[in-house]
Design an enzyme around this catalytic site. Structure first.
Site, PDB file in Angstrom:
ATOM      1  N   GLY A   1       0.951   0.812  -3.273  1.00 30.47           N
ATOM      2  CA  GLY A   1       1.761   1.619  -4.176  1.00 30.47           C
ATOM      3  C   GLY A   1       1.109   2.932  -4.558  1.00 30.47           C
ATOM      4  O   GLY A   1       1.713   3.777  -5.210  1.00 30.47           O
ATOM      5  N   HIS A   2      -0.125   3.108  -4.146  1.00 32.34           N
ATOM      6  CA  HIS A   2      -0.886   4.307  -4.552  1.00 32.34           C
ATOM      7  C   HIS A   2      -1.632   4.856  -3.343  1.00 32.34           C
ATOM      8  O   HIS A   2      -2.855   4.737  -3.294  1.00 32.34           O
ATOM      9  CB  HIS A   2      -1.862   3.938  -5.666  1.00 32.34           C
ATOM     10  N   PHE A   3      -1.111   5.428  -2.438  1.00 30.10           N
ATOM     11  CA  PHE A   3       0.262   5.805  -2.160  1.00 30.10           C
ATOM     12  C   PHE A   3       0.631   5.279  -0.787  1.00 30.10           C
ATOM     13  O   PHE A   3      -0.210   5.288   0.101  1.00 30.10           O
ATOM     14  CB  PHE A   3       0.410   7.329  -2.184  1.00 30.10           C
TER      15      PHE A   3
ATOM     16  N   VAL B   1      -4.949   6.037  -1.855  1.00 26.85           N
ATOM     17  CA  VAL B   1      -5.942   6.753  -2.652  1.00 26.85           C
ATOM     18  C   VAL B   1      -6.402   5.827  -3.769  1.00 26.85           C
ATOM     19  O   VAL B   1      -5.580   5.166  -4.414  1.00 26.85           O
ATOM     20  CB  VAL B   1      -5.346   8.045  -3.263  1.00 26.85           C
TER      21      VAL B   1
END
Length: 122
Positions: free
Chosen positions: A34-36, A41
């Site tokens: 989810g990041h990203f 990251v």
């Protein structure tokens, strides 16, 4: 460890003023989906949590972040490209406080610098 399996420690040693830790990031950890998506990251808040956890182990006490100053995220940490981090933490214990200075790097790149103060909670 708050984020189970986010990282593992390959080596940890005491230094004159603190600790030096080599970490391996788990690029497959759910947090990176989810990041990203497609460009993982390391979230800054996760880095702060890792520093707290490493400091707690070094001093043998539970801590709560009180203040952080001079927080400088200088490079993105992509766990697929740079899964190995070197975390150097200078530690100063004062009464009920733990003060740290941190420099986190991968290869020859400085990714994070910060000063923080933790309150000892147990």
């Amino acid at each position: 460890m708050l984020f189970q399996d986010l990282y593992s420690i390959s080596t940890q040693e005491k230094t004159e003023n603190g600790i030096s830790v080599h970490l391996n990031l788990n690029a497959e950890h759910l947090i990176f989906s989810g990041h990203f998506p497609g460009n993982p990251v390391m979230p800054g808040v996760c880095m702060l949590q890792i520093l707290k956890e490493l400091t707690e182990v070094a001093v043998g006490k539970k801590l709560r972040l009180s203040t952080s100053t001079n927080v400088k995220f200088l490079a993105l940490i992509n766990p697929e490209k740079n899964p190995k981090l070197l975390v150097n933490i200078e530690i100063l214990e004062e009464s009920k406080l733990i003060k740290i200075k941190n420099i986190t790097t991968f290869d020859d790149t400085v990714a994070l610098k910060l000063n923080a103060t933790f309150t000892i909670i147990s």
